[in-house]
Design a protein around this motif. Structure first.
Motif, short mmCIF file in Angstrom:
data_model
loop_
_atom_site.label_atom_id
_atom_site.label_comp_id
_atom_site.label_asym_id
_atom_site.label_seq_id
_atom_site.Cartn_x
_atom_site.Cartn_y
_atom_site.Cartn_z
N ASN A 35 -11.32 -3.93 -9.62
CA ASN A 35 -11.47 -5.18 -8.89
C ASN A 35 -12.10 -4.85 -7.55
O ASN A 35 -11.40 -4.70 -6.55
N ARG B 272 -14.96 -6.01 -12.20
CA ARG B 272 -13.63 -6.63 -12.32
C ARG B 272 -13.26 -6.71 -13.79
O ARG B 272 -14.04 -7.21 -14.60
N SER C 169 -14.12 -11.74 -14.31
CA SER C 169 -13.26 -10.65 -14.76
C SER C 169 -13.41 -10.52 -16.26
O SER C 169 -13.30 -11.50 -17.00
N VAL D 84 -11.91 -16.87 -9.67
CA VAL D 84 -12.06 -15.93 -10.78
C VAL D 84 -12.48 -16.67 -12.05
O VAL D 84 -11.81 -17.62 -12.48
N GLU E 165 -1.30 -10.46 -13.87
CA GLU E 165 -1.50 -9.41 -12.87
C GLU E 165 -2.75 -9.69 -12.04
O GLU E 165 -2.77 -9.43 -10.83
N THR E 166 -3.79 -10.21 -12.67
CA THR E 166 -5.01 -10.55 -11.93
C THR E 166 -4.75 -11.64 -10.91
O THR E 166 -5.13 -11.53 -9.74
N ASP F 276 -2.84 -10.47 -7.81
CA ASP F 276 -3.40 -9.33 -7.10
C ASP F 276 -3.95 -9.81 -5.76
O ASP F 276 -4.88 -10.62 -5.74
N TYR G 153 -7.75 -10.41 -4.77
CA TYR G 153 -8.54 -11.58 -5.16
C TYR G 153 -8.43 -12.73 -4.15
O TYR G 153 -8.88 -13.84 -4.43
N ALA H 69 -9.06 0.04 -14.82
CA ALA H 69 -8.98 -1.31 -14.28
C ALA H 69 -9.70 -1.37 -12.93
O ALA H 69 -9.46 -0.53 -12.06
N TYR I 198 -3.88 -11.55 -17.34
CA TYR I 198 -4.28 -12.54 -16.35
C TYR I 198 -3.21 -12.76 -15.28
O TYR I 198 -3.53 -13.08 -14.13
#
Length: 387
Positions: A302, A282, A36, A56, A44-45, A48, A51, A300, A42
């Motif tokens: 992903n 990502r 990413s 990651v 929010e990542t 998510d 994922y 954004a 991070y």
């Protein structure tokens, strides 16, 4: 915060290894290695659901600066299978922080590794493509490397994996409109992020979030003004159940909006194929052109899969003329679709549209938030003059 840094090792399925130190929870994890490019966001990542089953790798060198708060989660838990950083923050520096990132990773059982050359790892993934990976810390890090490699190679591949139902809600729920209710939307949860129904609610939409396995009859039971398919993990080639549901929605003449996995499913419903990208998109800094306006957005992303649709011409389908509406300026990957009925050359009335990226991006950027307004405008048009 954890201070003991035992040895840890990262093993890729092609045999390349990186030695580092334990970060987060101690133990073993396997998944698909992806990187990413976001320099922030991070939390929010990590939360998510898209994922799910992915490890990651953060390309930003210093991670954890703002700690962890209780407001920015995009779901009820961390979904990543593992986390790779170069330099973890010694302590967070934010008035919103409630605990450190590492404490949260440890509390939720997320195995990570730090003090490795993430630049070299990212370059390797760019050259060789996304692949399976394992992170091993504690006693497992001392096992022979061939045994660790065998564990990685035994893990399931992302291609062919049906994962949406594993992350979606099991029971329907409602997010009420903020202020006066203008519309009702049936949102099929394939891994939905909390910001998505929140942004709809801000626009006067009552959102009925439905399980991934919902039926057309259940969608109709909501009496929706529009239907939405969310983002989510896994291979879109496995989503025939959802594609057939969407075909029913389109035949019923209900306006449609999809994000990410919802874009891929629209592609499937229209008869297009999907394919796995070499290393995916990502991060929160991907340039996309909206071909309907000519404007460029920083967006954004992903996604590891994409829709195979022609960029240079409309395609006639059962549901109308399908056109690629958005394209990534880095590599010409399809980033959006729209379907119009009537007219020639894709100039008819809009009935469905989708994007491959994330206009609900809580960590930013917010260039694409207008797409929620486009959805409300579409529903308003249908309410006044049904198709």
């Amino acid at each position: 915060m954890l201070t003991t840094r035992e040895p840890a090792v990262l093993v890729l399925e092609d045999g390349r290894t990186f030695s580092g130190r334990a970060y987060g929870h101690r133990g073993t994890t396997v998944g698909e290695a992806v990187f990413s490019t976001g320099m922030t966001g991070y939390q929010e990542t990590l939360t998510d659901p898209s994922y799910h089953r992915q490890v990651v790798v953060m390309t930003a060198p210093h991670v954890g600066n703002t700690g962890w708060n209780d407001e920015d989660d995009e779901s009820g838990r961390i979904w990543v299978a593992g986390y790779v950083v170069r330099d973890p923050a010694i302590r967070p520096s934010s008035w919103r922080s409630r605990r450190t990132l590492e404490d949260e990773l440890d509390a939720q059982g997320v195995v990570g590794i730090c003090d490795i050359d993430t630049r070299a790892l990212t370059r390797h993934l760019r050259e060789r493509g996304a692949m399976r990976v394992g992170i091993f810390s504690g006693a497992d890090a001392e096992l022979p490397r061939p045994e660790l490699l065998h564990r990685v190679q035994d893990a399931p591949e992302m291609a062919g994996s049906a994962l949406a139902a594993e992350v979606a809600t099991k029971d329907a729920y409602v997010v009420p409109a903020v202020g006066e209710r203008r519309f009702t939307v049936a949102a099929v949860d394939l891994g939905i992020k909390s910001m998505t129904p929140a942004m709809m609610a801000e626009r006067g939409i009552e959102v009925h979030v439905l399980p991934a396995t919902t039926t057309l009859e259940e969608v109709r039971g909501v009496a929706p003004d529009g239907v939405f398919f969310s983002n989510g993990p896994g291979d879109p080639a496995t989503a025939e159940l959802q594609a057939e549901l969407l075909r029913g929605v389109l035949r019923a003449g209900i306006p449609y909006f999809g994000i990410c996995f919802g874009n891929q499913i629209l592609g499937k419903a229209l008869g297009f194929g999907t394919y796995k990208l070499k290393y995916g998109h990502r991060g929160i800094n991907q340039p996309v052109m909206d071909r309907t306006t000519g404007k460029v957005e920083v967006t954004a992303h992903n996604h590891g899969f994409a829709v195979d649709a022609p960029l240079d011409r409309p395609t006639d389908t059962e549901f109308g003329s399908a056109t690629v509406s958005h394209v990534c300026l880095n590599d010409d990957v399809v980033e959006g679709l729209e379907v119009r009925r009537g007219g020639n050359g894709g100039k008819g009335r809009l009935v469905a549209f989708s994007v491959q990226y994330h206009p609900e991006a809580a960590a930013g950027p917010h260039d694409a938030a207008y797409l929620f307004d486009r959805f409300t405008d579409l529903m308003l048009e249908f309410s006044e003059v049904p198709v």
